[in-house]
Design a protein around this motif. Structure first.
Motif, short mmCIF file in Angstrom:
data_model
loop_
_atom_site.label_atom_id
_atom_site.label_comp_id
_atom_site.label_asym_id
_atom_site.label_seq_id
_atom_site.Cartn_x
_atom_site.Cartn_y
_atom_site.Cartn_z
N GLY A 74 0.72 -1.10 0.04
CA GLY A 74 -0.13 0.07 -0.04
C GLY A 74 0.92 1.29 -0.03
O GLY A 74 0.50 2.28 -0.91
N TRP A 75 1.92 1.13 0.94
CA TRP A 75 2.92 2.42 0.84
C TRP A 75 3.44 2.51 -0.47
O TRP A 75 3.75 3.58 -1.01
N ASP A 76 3.74 1.66 -1.16
CA ASP A 76 4.19 1.64 -2.67
C ASP A 76 3.57 2.12 -3.41
O ASP A 76 3.86 2.92 -4.40
N ALA A 77 2.13 1.73 -3.27
CA ALA A 77 1.03 2.55 -4.18
C ALA A 77 0.96 3.91 -3.88
O ALA A 77 0.90 4.96 -4.83
N LEU A 83 4.77 10.26 -7.01
CA LEU A 83 5.77 10.47 -7.99
C LEU A 83 4.87 10.72 -9.68
O LEU A 83 5.57 11.10 -10.48
N SER A 84 3.93 10.11 -9.69
CA SER A 84 3.25 10.14 -11.07
C SER A 84 2.79 11.76 -11.07
O SER A 84 2.42 12.04 -12.51
N ARG A 85 2.84 12.55 -10.32
CA ARG A 85 2.69 13.98 -10.57
C ARG A 85 3.92 14.64 -10.33
O ARG A 85 3.95 15.94 -10.48
#
Length: 302
Positions: A74-77, A83-85
């Protein structure tokens, strides 16, 4: 300016309010004018859709998580969402929804945690911060020897370490190579190649065979236990299997951080105070012995 990012993990929103209130207290202790502080809430019970949560001075994204390795996946998600932004925070603070439920946070303790984050924020070398637990003796984990580890209900690290680790979870395939995938009465959770001494330290607070658990907890100086501790049966196996994969991920995170040269820091655990007292007593005891020894030498020489 320092960019701090909270990644908070929950399974449903029942404990969100007290958790985020605690995060706001951390923020008060470390954030300076001009700093940027963001929050992503990862709900591992949610499978689709995002929403916005507003409260305690935060405007947070609530995103669906990945429950394949519970809080670690979950933390990795959450990291991927940040990072996606095109954001890359200087400091990451990771918490789960037990941080305000099973832990007592006095104003002083919360302030010390936040202040230590602020102090470490300017350190460019890899570091990880949280409550440190140590073993009675060295144990041999699947990734190497270990004396201590960070407990992961709430911890922080800088982006230098986060990039070195790549993911907080060591990976489902690796974890499955250490833990059995089906129940058999004659065996326990760990596969045979996992060091028995290390396995015992991980199972001591989970598998509630009353006599064995009491004996092992005395041996390894455990005082508590998992709230769902129970005998290992066909009915409890899957839940305990998933839990022990998280327990592995917790201790192995510190091994992986050490291998990357990280400093392991703890601002508030009682062990630090006990260690200072112990070392001071040892110092004076050694100096007293030394003076007596020199006195005896002088007498024998005379």
């Amino acid at each position: 300016m320092t960019h701090y990012s909270f990644v908070h993990l929950e399974f449903g929103n029942g404990r969100r309010e007290p958790s985020v209130e605690l995060l706001s207290r951390f923020r008060e202790a470390f954030a300076k004018p001009g700093d940027r502080v963001t929050l992503v809430v990862v709900d591992n019970a949610r499978t689709t859709g995002e929403e916005t949560y507003t409260g305690f001075g935060f405007e947070a994204r609530v995103i669906p998580g990945d429950n394949s390795n519970r809080e670690f996946s979950g933390w990795d998600a959450g990291v991927a969402a940040v990072l996606s932004r095109s954001d890359e925070p200087d400091v990451w603070i990771f918490t789960n929804d037990t941080v305000a439920r099973h832990q007592g946070w006095s104003p002083q303790r919360a302030a010390r945690f936040g202040q230590e984050i602020e102090k470490l924020s300017v350190h460019s070398g890899p570091w990880i911060l949280g409550e440190v637990h140590d073993y009675v003796r060295s144990v041999r984990t699947p990734l190497g020897p270990q004396l201590e580890y960070i407990v992961t209900y709430g911890f922080a690290m800088n982006n230098t370490l986060r990039k070195g680790l790549v993911t907080l979870s060591p990976g489902n395939e690796f974890l499955d190579s250490l833990v059995h995938d089906s129940f058999e009465p004659a065996r326990k959770l760990f596969r045979d190649h996992v060091d028995p001494g290390y396995a015992q330290t991980r199972l001591v607070f989970m598998v509630a065979d009353p006599d064995e658990m009491a004996q092992t907890k005395r041996k390894f100086k455990w005082s508590g236990g998992w709230y769902k501790a129970s005998p290992l049966t066909a009915e409890t196996f899957e839940d305990m299997r998933m839990k022990v994969r998280c327990v592995l991920s917790e201790t192995l995170l510190s091994v992986r951080a050490r291998q990357l040269g990280a400093d392991i820091r703890s601002p508030y655990d009682a062990r630090n105070g006990r260690d200072r007292v112990r070392r001071t007593v040892q110092f004076f005891a050694d100096k007293l012995w030394e003076r007596r020894f020199i006195r005896r030498l002088k007498k024998s020489a005379g």
